[in-house]
Design an enzyme around this catalytic site. Structure first.
Site, PDB file in Angstrom:
ATOM      1  NE  ARG A  49      24.357 -41.620 -19.548  1.00 58.98           N
ATOM      2  CZ  ARG A  49      23.857 -40.708 -18.635  1.00 58.98           C
ATOM      3  NH1 ARG A  49      23.065 -39.668 -19.069  1.00 58.98           N
ATOM      4  NH2 ARG A  49      24.502 -40.820 -17.370  1.00 58.98           N
ATOM      5  CE  LYS A  60      19.476 -41.253 -16.966  1.00 56.10           C
ATOM      6  NZ  LYS A  60      19.494 -40.136 -17.454  1.00 56.10           N
ATOM      7  CG  ASP A 103      13.733 -47.113  -9.001  1.00 55.84           C
ATOM      8  OD1 ASP A 103      14.394 -46.230  -9.661  1.00 55.84           O
ATOM      9  OD2 ASP A 103      12.291 -47.192  -9.523  1.00 55.84           O
ATOM     10  CG  ASP A 159      23.846 -32.948 -10.102  1.00 58.24           C
ATOM     11  OD1 ASP A 159      23.661 -31.680 -10.092  1.00 58.24           O
ATOM     12  OD2 ASP A 159      22.990 -33.748 -10.450  1.00 58.24           O
TER      13      ASP A 159
HETATM   14  P1  AMP Z   1      19.143 -36.108 -12.194  1.00 53.97           P
HETATM   15  O1  AMP Z   1      18.468 -34.748 -11.862  1.00 53.97           O
HETATM   16  O2  AMP Z   1      18.124 -37.216 -13.034  1.00 53.97           O
HETATM   17  O3  AMP Z   1      20.442 -35.777 -12.855  1.00 53.97           O
HETATM   18  O4  AMP Z   1      19.337 -36.871 -10.795  1.00 53.97           O
HETATM   19  C1  AMP Z   1      20.186 -36.452  -9.747  1.00 53.97           C
HETATM   20  C2  AMP Z   1      20.630 -37.429  -9.066  1.00 53.97           C
HETATM   21  O5  AMP Z   1      19.494 -38.448  -8.524  1.00 53.97           O
HETATM   22  C3  AMP Z   1      21.708 -38.177  -9.324  1.00 53.97           C
HETATM   23  O6  AMP Z   1      22.750 -38.506  -8.449  1.00 53.97           O
HETATM   24  C4  AMP Z   1      20.975 -39.404 -10.064  1.00 53.97           C
HETATM   25  O7  AMP Z   1      21.967 -40.657 -10.102  1.00 53.97           O
HETATM   26  C5  AMP Z   1      19.920 -39.849  -9.020  1.00 53.97           C
HETATM   27  N1  AMP Z   1      18.946 -40.285  -9.448  1.00 53.97           N
HETATM   28  C6  AMP Z   1      17.872 -39.907 -10.254  1.00 53.97           C
HETATM   29  N2  AMP Z   1      16.874 -40.868 -10.382  1.00 53.97           N
HETATM   30  C7  AMP Z   1      17.168 -41.957  -9.819  1.00 53.97           C
HETATM   31  C8  AMP Z   1      16.682 -43.225  -9.728  1.00 53.97           C
HETATM   32  N3  AMP Z   1      15.609 -43.892 -10.263  1.00 53.97           N
HETATM   33  N4  AMP Z   1      17.340 -44.207  -8.761  1.00 53.97           N
HETATM   34  C9  AMP Z   1      18.688 -43.733  -8.277  1.00 53.97           C
HETATM   35  N5  AMP Z   1      19.289 -42.719  -8.238  1.00 53.97           N
HETATM   36  C10 AMP Z   1      18.352 -41.671  -9.123  1.00 53.97           C
HETATM   37 MG    MG Z   2      22.166 -36.036 -13.400  1.00 58.02          MG
END
Ligand code: AMP
Ligand code: MG
Length: 479
Positions: free
Chosen positions: A169, A106, A118, A245
């Site tokens: 992970r 990750k 990013d 998700d």
């Molecule tokens: P999360 O709420 O952190 O589970 O993220 C929601 C979505 O945003 C998921 O598809 C993650 O992969 C994407 N995401 C969150 N942070 C980033 C990041 N810095 N770069 C790329 N994708 C991200």
């Molecule tokens: Mg997520």
């Protein structure tokens, strides 16, 4: 480094419409901050990080340790109750498998699902994820695991300039409710069925012969989710972003972001600074579990009988309440069910709410409840002490009725009421030191939280009330 070679991820068997091949984007000067020796051993890796050169390069993504390229999987989801369309592993990539476990990085760079982000994770949030996955494991709560934490001086911009890190992970599968939603909302029922068949074959093989294996799988996911959220409630864990998700098909705690453990009890506690409506507040988690299961069931409808699916969803509340009652009875040292159990529980929560009695400290103190004593250390945790006395009177009556040996009860209670949880300020202290180049607190916390039920006298301060500055800490999604 040639000594580590991952097998191909079984996710690849699904075919190209389920993922994209990706490449990790190298990070400069990787530094191994933490290595989970125990987990490493179970995966057939050396427990001593020092014995293998190049671990940092391997687990930051700079050097391949699998024959095939990593993959990022595609999923969709409901975020904060709203359909968000396609998401996917925006910063996670599956490297392959070890000992039947999927290994995922990750923060190793962008993928086709990064949207405009990013693909990175900052040191702060990576430390939190690394420590909390292992803390949850120590607590006996189903979770994805963390094998390694690697930092790099590479700048990553959030509200301010931070630095990059990668967490490795480990889980049997990173399948999320959102994987199923994705193909359902695309109207691609063939892919949906292929995905469900894959999940059953690999993770629910005992349902292969069921009258409807998909329904049997859904039944089990409902049960596991009810059990998981009961675990969270019992230990005072708030996930913070229970979007579909971020819900594991296997009922694991997954995607540690703005999570938090309760300090003072507050049913309305919101750990995620960005959650303005309190959708994911502590007391909302059980209900949100059902919302998310509804989304999953909806997505599986092409494979289900509608009435059976609805009936299964209707069982969730009962399953959750049974699971929570089991845990609360154990926390109270009670062995027998009683018609007034819920009254005993809810009266306790009502007592704790006004003064925000500390959740972890209260339960640990209760372990020493003496049916023949005044129990002042426990009583003093409440603002309304007379009301506590009334509750304690009824509690004592239950204990007396059960007639269990007091010492035996206390030992049993100490084994289910942790002394140490990853309070925000503890993680924060480790983060501050790590930012200054000292990673010893990360390692210390990891060791401490491995045995959260044991007295560890040298760490007494870690079991105390949070300092005043802890209330000003805010954690949000921008990690
Ligand atoms: P999360 O709420 O952190 O589970 O993220 C929601 C979505 O945003 C998921 O598809 C993650 O992969 C994407 N995401 C969150 N942070 C980033 C990041 N810095 N770069 C790329 N994708 C991200
Ligand atoms: Mg997520």
């Amino acid at each position: 480094m040639s000594s580590i070679l991952l097998r191909s991820s079984r996710f690849r068997q699904l075919g190209a419409q389920f993922y994209s091949e990706v490449a990790a984007e190298p990070l400069p000067e990787p530094m191994l901050i933490a290595w989970n020796g125990e987990l490493a051993t179970s995966l057939g890796l050396p427990s001593d990080a020092g014995s293998v050169p190049g671990l940092a390069d391997a687990f930051v993504g700079n050097q391949a340790i699998a024959a095939e390229s990593p993959v990022a999987t595609v999923y969709s989801g409901h975020q904060f109750g709203v359909w968000a369309g396609q998401l996917g592993d925006g910063r996670a990539m599956l490297l392959g498998e070890l000992a039947g476990q999927e290994i995922q990085l990750k923060g190793a760079g962008q993928t086709p699902y990064s949207r405009r982000a990013d693909g990175r994770a900052v040191l702060r949030s990576s430390i939190r994820e690394y420590l909390c996955s292992e803390a949850m494991y120590g607590l006996g709560i189903p979770t994805t695991r963390a094998l390694a934490l690697v930092g790099s001086p590479e700048a990553v911009w959030r509200e301010t300039r931070e630095t990059a890190a990668v967490v490795t992970r480990v889980a049997p599968s990173f399948l999320r409710f959102g994987h199923f939603e994705h193909f359902y909302y695309q109207g691609n029922h063939a892919a949906l069925k292929a995905l469900a068949d894959f999940a059953i074959t690999h993770y629910f093989p005992h349902h292969q012969e069921a009258a409807n294996p998909y329904q049997a799988m859904l039944d089990e996911v409902i049960e596991r989710t009810a059990e998981l959220i009961a675990d969270w409630q019992a230990v005072g864990f708030c996930h913070g972003v229970m979007n579909t998700d971020n819900m594991s098909l296997l009922g694991l705690t997954i995607d540690y972001g703005p999570f938090g453990f309760l300090d003072g009890f507050d049913a309305g506690h919101i750990c995620n600074h960005s959650d303005h409506s309190g959708r994911y507040a502590y007391g909302m988690q059980p209900e949100i579990g059902l919302f998310n299961l509804n989304c999953l069931a909806q997505s599986l409808l092409p494979l289900l009988d509608r009435d059976e699916a609805i009936a299964a969803l209707k069982r969730y509340q009962g399953e959750f309440e049974t699971a929570l009652a089991d845990r609360l009875r154990a926390k109270l040292g009670l062995q027998l069910e009683d018609a007034n159990d819920w009254q005993l529980f809810t009266r306790l929560f009502e007592l704790m709410q006004p003064g925000h009695a500390d959740w972890t400290i209260f339960w640990r103190a209760l372990c020493r409840f003496d049916t023949a004593g005044l129990n002042e250390p426990i009583r003093d945790l409440f603002v309304d002490r007379e009301a506590f006395d009334a509750w304690a009177w009824d509690y004592k009556a239950r204990l007396t009725l059960e007639g269990r040996d007091q010492e035996q009860r206390q030992t049993a209670m100490l084994a289910v009421n942790p002394k140490y949880v990853l309070r925000n300020h503890l993680a924060e202290q480790a983060i501050r030191q790590a930012k200054a180049g000292d990673f010893s607190e990360v390692v210390r916390l990891q060791l401490l939280l491995k045995q959260p039920f044991d007295e560890q006298p040298e760490f007494e301060a870690y079991a105390g009330l949070p300092p005043d500055w802890a209330s000003e800490l805010s954690v949000s999604c921008s990690s």
